[in-house]
Write a protein that holds these residues in place. Structure first.
Motif, short mmCIF file in Angstrom:
data_model
loop_
_atom_site.label_atom_id
_atom_site.label_comp_id
_atom_site.label_asym_id
_atom_site.label_seq_id
_atom_site.Cartn_x
_atom_site.Cartn_y
_atom_site.Cartn_z
N LEU A 163 0.85 -1.19 0.00
CA LEU A 163 0.00 0.00 0.00
C LEU A 163 0.88 1.24 0.00
O LEU A 163 1.96 1.23 0.61
CB LEU A 163 -0.90 0.02 1.25
CG LEU A 163 -1.87 -1.14 1.43
CD1 LEU A 163 -2.51 -1.09 2.82
CD2 LEU A 163 -2.97 -1.10 0.35
N ILE A 164 0.45 2.29 -0.70
CA ILE A 164 1.13 3.59 -0.62
C ILE A 164 0.06 4.64 -0.35
O ILE A 164 -0.97 4.66 -1.04
CB ILE A 164 1.85 3.95 -1.94
CG1 ILE A 164 2.70 2.78 -2.45
CG2 ILE A 164 2.72 5.19 -1.75
CD1 ILE A 164 3.37 3.06 -3.79
N PRO A 165 0.27 5.51 0.64
CA PRO A 165 -0.71 6.58 0.86
C PRO A 165 -0.85 7.44 -0.39
O PRO A 165 0.13 7.67 -1.12
CB PRO A 165 -0.10 7.38 2.01
CG PRO A 165 0.83 6.42 2.68
CD PRO A 165 1.37 5.55 1.59
N GLU A 166 -2.07 7.90 -0.61
CA GLU A 166 -2.35 8.78 -1.76
C GLU A 166 -3.35 9.83 -1.28
O GLU A 166 -4.09 9.59 -0.32
CB GLU A 166 -2.93 7.97 -2.93
CG GLU A 166 -4.18 7.18 -2.55
CD GLU A 166 -4.73 6.30 -3.65
OE1 GLU A 166 -4.14 6.24 -4.73
OE2 GLU A 166 -5.77 5.67 -3.40
N PRO A 167 -3.37 11.01 -1.92
CA PRO A 167 -4.26 12.08 -1.47
C PRO A 167 -5.70 11.59 -1.40
O PRO A 167 -6.12 10.77 -2.20
CB PRO A 167 -4.11 13.14 -2.56
CG PRO A 167 -2.82 12.85 -3.20
CD PRO A 167 -2.60 11.38 -3.11
N LYS A 168 -6.47 12.14 -0.46
CA LYS A 168 -7.75 11.54 -0.10
C LYS A 168 -8.79 11.47 -1.23
O LYS A 168 -8.85 12.35 -2.08
CB LYS A 168 -8.32 12.24 1.11
CG LYS A 168 -8.80 13.65 0.90
CD LYS A 168 -9.71 13.99 2.05
CE LYS A 168 -9.51 15.36 2.60
NZ LYS A 168 -10.23 15.58 3.83
N SER A 169 -9.56 10.40 -1.14
CA SER A 169 -10.63 10.14 -2.10
C SER A 169 -10.20 10.37 -3.55
O SER A 169 -10.77 11.19 -4.26
CB SER A 169 -11.84 11.00 -1.78
OG SER A 169 -12.31 10.69 -0.49
N PRO A 170 -9.18 9.63 -3.99
CA PRO A 170 -8.69 9.83 -5.36
C PRO A 170 -9.66 9.20 -6.36
O PRO A 170 -10.56 8.46 -5.98
CB PRO A 170 -7.38 9.08 -5.36
CG PRO A 170 -7.58 7.97 -4.39
CD PRO A 170 -8.52 8.49 -3.33
N HIS A 171 -9.48 9.51 -7.62
CA HIS A 171 -10.33 8.87 -8.63
C HIS A 171 -9.47 8.11 -9.64
O HIS A 171 -9.41 6.90 -9.63
CB HIS A 171 -11.24 9.88 -9.29
CG HIS A 171 -12.48 9.27 -9.85
ND1 HIS A 171 -13.00 8.07 -9.44
CD2 HIS A 171 -13.33 9.70 -10.80
CE1 HIS A 171 -14.08 7.78 -10.11
NE2 HIS A 171 -14.32 8.76 -10.95
#
Ligand code: K7E
Ligand code: CUA
Length: 870
Positions: free
Chosen positions: A325-333
Motif C-alpha cells: 500500500l502507498i498513501p495517496e491524497p484523499k478520495s482519489p479517482h
C-alpha cells in the motif's frame, strides 16, 4: 497571461485564413458567416471537424453508454455517432435479447438465477499487445451488477458476459494488461464474498474488497473463468485500476477511498458516509504483482474457494511480497500509468494536487523491504514521499488523466473547475487550461492510455450540459466536447450531445486498426462465430413437425430470406405448439440486412448478410399473424411477408368455400367441379412426367431414391379410393360432395409431387456427369452466395432459368462473368433491361470473387451437359 496571448495569435491567424477563403468564393462564405453569426474561428473549427459526404473519420471512439447498458461508437473529429452496441440491455433493432442466440449471451449475465436486463457501464477497455491497441477486442464493466462483457471488433457484437462470483459491486474495470493476459476488475463497495448475511457491525472482519484478474484468451477473445482469480483486499472501497506496462509490466495499481472503513448510519444519528469516508488526509494505492500471484494461485494450498472461484487471501499475497500500500491524497479517482510505465499519476478528487509516483522508486523500496508500517490487515505500507516523483497543484477536483505523444505531456480533467489542464508530469509544470461545459468526468485522448498515444485530440466527457443545447425537458443530454490539442494551446472545437445514459469513460483507436467484416460466412451464428444448426440454403426450406408428450407439436421452420421474399410464406400450427424459426439471410451484398418479426409474439431478429438466427415462441393465441421483413431492403420490401396461422385444435372451422358452394346453382357447382378436375389433371401430368423421368433413369437401382419413390406412391396410392367416392357422389348428383373429394385428391397429389420431385433431384445427382472440383465449388458458391434465392435451375422463378445461359449470349462465358462481377454496369444493356422489366427485379451484386465466378461458370457448363435432367 500566456493564455490570452496565444488565443489572440490563433485569432489573427484564423481571420487571415478565413479572409482568403471568403474572397475565393466571392463572398458566399462571409454571407453565411454573417447570417449565422459565426466568427472566423468558428469557421476554422467547423472546417476541422466537418466530414463532406463519404469522408470518414481518423479515429473511432468507444464510449460507455452508462445506465443504458450499451456502448456508443462515434467518429473523431466529426463526432458522428455510428452505432450503439447492445451489451447488458436488450436492444430491439439488433434483435439483441429478442432472438434465441443473443438471448443466450444476455442470459450469461444472470446473477444467482435472476435475469438482469440493464447495466451501468463505466469503463471500456481495448485489447493490447505490447501495450498498444490491436483493434481486436473490447471489454466493458457493469458497476451495478458486477459483470464484464467482451465485444468482438470483427462484427461489433457482444460475445460473452461473465459475472463476478464474489463481488457485490465493482467499478474499476475493465483494464487490459499489456499483452491482454488479464482484464483487471476491482471491487467498489466492500461486501462479504459469500452470498450470506453478515451484520454491518462485522464490517472489518467479514466485508472485503479485491481485484479480480480475469484470464483472457486473446486468440479466442474470451475470458476463461476457471483460470481467473481474485486478489483479496481490505474493505477499503477500491476504485479505478490500471495495469503496469513497460518497466512496470506484471504489476497492477488500484486506488481506494474509505480507508477509514466508515459504515455510515445517518438514520441512527451518525454522520453521513460522505463525511466519515473522507476524514483522513490520505487513502491507499494498492500495488500488486499479479504476474507472481497468478503463479502462486496455481497451488491449491495458496487459495480459498468461494462460489467456485479462487481467492488469494491477503496474508498469502503479503507472504509472497506481492501486495503493498502507498498513501495517496484523499478520495482519489484516476490512477494512470504513463506510456513507458515509469510514472503513475493519481489525482485526489478532494485535493487540488496531482501526485506523480515513480515506479523505479517504488521498486527500490519493495526490494529493500523498506516499509513505514503495516495496515490493520498486515499489508506493508511504503513511504509516500519516498515513492513520489513529485506533486503539482492543478486546480479543483482533479479526476482522470490522458497522455499524448509529447514526452511528459499529460491532460487532466478538473471536475469542480470545469476545465482540462495540460501539464508536464516530468517537469511538474502547468502548460495550459481550457474551459469545458460543464463538470468534466473522464477525458479521452486518442489511444491516450496506451503505450503509443496518438495526440491530436482530447474529448471532454462532461457530466452536465446545462445551457449548451436546446431544452428537451429537465433531463438533459450529456455533452462530449472535442478539443484540438495539436497546437501550443488547446482549442475547443465542437459540442456533441449524447442522449443515452451517462457515459463515464471512452477509449479511442485509430480507425485503420479496425477490420470488421461486411458479411458472415453463409449460415453463421453471429454470437458464436460457428455455423448455425439452423443454416438453410435456398431449396432446403422446410417445416419439420415433432409430436411432444403433451400432444402439442414442436414446429421447426427452416426459412430463408433474400430480396424480396421469405420462404416459406405460409405456416399453419395448432394453438399451444412450440414454434421455432431458423432464418438464414442468403444475401452477400453489403448492408443487405433483413429484419424478421411475427406480429404479436414479442420477437424480432436482425439478419445480417449470411447470418442465421433462431427465434422461438409458444403459439399460445389463436389467430392469423402476418410476419414480415422489418428492414426496408428493396423496392418490394413491403411484399416480403407471410402468414402464421394458429388454429385451435378443439374447434371446428367451417370453410368459407363450403359456405360459398351452398349458395351456388347447379350450373355453378358443375363449373366448380370441372375446374377442380382440370387442376387435378394438370397436377397429375406433372407427376407422370416425374414418374417417366424416374423410370427412364432406373430409379430402383438406387436405394435412397427408391425409398423416396415408395413414400410418394404411399400418397398416390390413396387417390383411387377418393376418386371412387368422388365419382359416386357425382353419379348421385351430389356435386358439392364430389368437389370436396376432388379437393382431397389434389392434396394427395401435392404431397406426392413434393416427394417425387425430391426423388428426382436425388436421382439427378446420381446419374448426372461427374462435377469437376471447380463446378462443385461453383455450385456451392451459387447456393451459399444467394444466387439460388432467385434462380432455380430448370425453372423460371424470381429470376430467369439459367439452363443454357452460356448459349444465350455471344461470347457467353465472358458476358455472364462480367454480369456476375458487376451487374450494375450492365443494367442499361438492352437484354438486361428487358429482364429487369420482366422480373421487376435487378440482379444484385453478390460480391463474388473472380475465382468464385469462374467456378460458377464451370457449374453452368455442368448444368448444360446435363440439361436433359433438369
Ligand atoms: Cu464516472 Cu471512471 Cu466510473 Cu470517473 S468514473 S468520472
Ligand atoms: Cu427484406 Cu425488407
Amino acid at each position: 497571461m500566456y493564455k490570452t496571448f496565444s488565443k489572440l495569435s490563433t485569432l489573427v491567424l484564423g481571420s487571415t485564413l478565413a479572409a482568403t477563403v471568403a474572397t475565393a468564393s466571392t463572398g458566399e462564405l462571409s454571407k453565411v458567416m454573417k447570417k449565422r453569426g459565426l466568427t472566423e474561428n468558428d469557421v476554422i473549427r467547423a472546417a476541422k471537424t466537418y466530414n463532406p459526404t463519404g469522408a470518414r473519420d481518423e479515429f473511432i471512439v468507444f464510449s460507455s453508454g452508462g445506465q443504458s447498458g450499451q456502448i456508443i461508437v462515434y467518429g473523431v473529429p466529426s463526432m458522428r455517432i455510428l452505432k450503439y452496441i447492445a451489451v447488458f440491455t436488450p436492444e430491439p433493432w439488433q434483435g439483441y435479447g429478442y432472438d434465441e442466440d443473443s438471448l443466450k449471451i444476455l442470459r450469461q449475465g444472470n446473477i444467482r438465477g435472476r435475469e438482469i436486463n440493464w447495466g451501468d457501464t463505466h469503463h471500456p477497455g481495448l485489447s493490447e499487445i505490447d501495450g498498444k491497441y490491436d483493434g481486436k477486442w473490447l471489454a466493458i464493466n457493469d458497476k451495478a451488477n458486477p459483470r464484464v462483457a467482451i465485444i468482438d471488433l470483427h462484427d461489433f457484437e457482444t460475445k460473452q458476459i461473465v459475472v463476478n462470483p464474489i463481488f457485490k459491486s465493482e467499478h474499476g474495470g475493465a483494464f487490459f494488461t499489456q499483452n491482454s493476459e488479464y482484464i483487471i476488475e476491482a471491487c467498489q463497495y466492500a461486501a462479504p464474498f459469500d452470498n450470506n448475511y453478515h451484520p454491518i457491525e462485522d464490517y472489518k472482519e467479514t466485508y472485503r474488497g479485491g481485484a479480480t484478474m480475469w484470464k483472457f484468451d486473446h486468440k479466442k477473445g474470451r475470458i476463461n473463468e476457471k483460470e481467473s482469480f481474485t486478489i483479496e483486499m481490505p474493505p477499503y472501497m477500491q476504485d479505478l485500476s490500471d495495469a503496469g506496462k513497460g518497466v512496470s509490466h506484471g504489476w497492477g495499481f488500484t486506488n481506494s477511498f474509505n480507508t477509514e472503513m466508515y459504515t455510515g448510519g445517518i438514520e441512527v444519528g451518525m454522520p453521513p458516509n460522505e463525511a466519515g469516508m473522507s476524514r483522513n488526509d490520505t487513502d491507499f494505492l494498492h500495488v500488486y504483482n499479479w504476474e507472481k500471484l497468478a503463479k502462486v494461485a496455481k497451488d491449491p494450498k495458496n487459495v480459498k474457494i468461494v462460489n467456485n472461484h479462487r481467492i488469494i487471501p491477503i496474508d498469502v499475497a503479503v507472504k509472497n511480497d506481492a501486495l503493498f500500500l502507498i498513501p495517496e491524497p484523499k478520495s482519489p479517482h484516476g490512477v494512470d500509468v504513463s506510456p513507458d510505465g515509469e510514472y503513475i499519476t493519481v489525482c485526489g478528487k478532494l485535493d487540488t494536487h496531482a501526485s506523480v509516483y515513480k515506479w523505479s522508486k517504488i521498486k527500490e523500496l519493495i526490494k529493500n523491504k523498506e516499509y513505514i508500517g503495516k495496515d490493520p490487515y498486515g499489508i506493508p505500507i511504503l513511504d509516500m514521499k519516498k515513492s513520489l516523483h513529485g506533486q503539482l497543484e492543478l486546480g479543483l477536483g482533479p479526476l482522470h488523466n490522458q497522455y499524448s505523444p509529447v514526452d511528459g505531456e499529460i491532460y487532466t480533467s478538473l471536475y469542480v473547475d470545469s476545465q482540462v489542464v495540460k501539464w508536464n508530469y516530468k517537469t511538474l509544470k502547468v502548460l495550459d487550461k481550457e474551459n469545458v461545459h460543464y463538470n468534466i468526468g473522464h477525458l479521452a485522448g486518442m489511444e491516450g492510455k496506451s503505450a503509443d498515444p496518438q495526440g491530436k485530440y482530447i474529448i471532454a466527457l462532461n457530466k452536465l450540459a446545462i445551457d449548451r443545447f436546446q431544452n428537451v425537458g429537465p433531463l438533459h443530454p450529456q455533452n462530449h466536447q472535442l478539443i484540438d490539442i495539436s497546437g501550443k494551446t488547446m482549442d475547443l472545437l465542437v459540442d456533441m450531445p449524447l442522449p443515452l445514459g451517462e457515459p463515464h469513460q471512452a477509449v479511442a483507436i485509430r480507425a485503420e486498426k479496425l477490420h470488421p467484416h461486411v458479411r458472415y460466412k453463409m449460415g453463421t451464428n453471429a454470437k458464436t462465430g460457428k455455423i448455425h444448426k439452423g443454416k438453410t440454403l435456398a431449396g432446403q426450406e422446410r417445416i419439420v413437425r415433432t409430436k411432444k408428450a403433451d400432444g402439442t407439436e414442436k414446429v421447426e421452420i427452416y426459412a430463408t430470406l433474400v430480396r424480396s421474399h421469405i420462404n416459406p410464406e405460409r405456416v399453419t400450427v395448432n394453438k399451444g405448439d412450440e414454434v421455432v424459426w431458423y432464418m438464414t439471410n442468403l444475401e452477400r451484398a453489403q448492408d443487405e440486412t433483413h429484419g424478421f418479426t411475427v406480429d404479436h409474439f414479442d420477437a424480432h431478429a436482425s439478419l445480417e448478410p449470411g447470418e442465421t438466427t433462431e427465434m422461438k415462441f409458444i403459439a399460445d393465441i389463436e389467430g392469423v399473424f402476418p410476419y414480415y421483413c422489418t428492414e426496408f431492403c428493396s423496392a418490394l420490401h413491403l411484399e416480403m411477408m407471410g402468414y402464421l396461422m394458429v388454429k385451435d385444435p378443439n374447434k371446428k372451422y367451417v370453410s368459407a368455400q363450403k359456405l360459398k358452394m351452398k349458395t351456388m346453382s347447379k350450373e355453378q357447382l358443375m363449373a366448380e367441379y370441372k375446374k377442380t378436375v382440370a387442376v387435378n389433371d394438370a397436377t397429375d401430368a406433372v407427376i407422370q412426367s416425374v414418374v417417366k423421368f424416374l423410370k427412364d433413369n432406373k430409379f430402383d437401382k438406387h436405394k435412397v431414391v427408391a425409398d423416396l419413390v415408395t413414400d410418394a406412391f404411399d400418397q398416390y396410392g390413396q387417390i383411387p379410393a377418393q376418386k371412387k367416392l368422388a365419382d359416386a357422389a357425382l353419379a348421385k348428383g351430389e356435386i358439392e360432395k364430389a368437389v370436396l373429394f376432388e379437393n382431397m385428391i389434389w392434396q394427395l397429389m401435392v404431397k406426392t409431387a413434393d416427394v417425387g420431385i425430391r426423388a428426382k433431384d436425388a436421382l439427378v445427382r446420381i446419374v448426372a456427369t461427374k462435377q469437376s472440383t471447380s463446378a462443385a465449388r461453383g455450385e456451392k458458391a451459387f447456393n451459399e452466395g444467394g444466387c439460388s434465392g432467385c434462380h432455380v435451375v430448370g425453372k423460371v422463378s424470381s429470376g430467369p432459368d439459367l439452363t443454357g445461359v452460356l448459349q444465350r449470349h455471344e461470347n457467353g462465358v465472358k458476358w455472364v462473368s462480367d454480369f456476375i462481377l458487376d451487374p450494375e454496369s450492365m443494367y442499361d444493356d438492352p437484354y438486361v433491361k428487358g429482364m429487369i422489366d420482366y422480373f421487376n427485379l435487378k440482379m444484385p451484386n453478390q460480391h463474388m470473387s473472380k475465382e468464385e465466378t469462374k467456378d460458377i461458370i464451370e457449374y453452368f457448363k455442368w448444368i448444360d451437359e446435363n440439361a436433359n435432367l433438369f
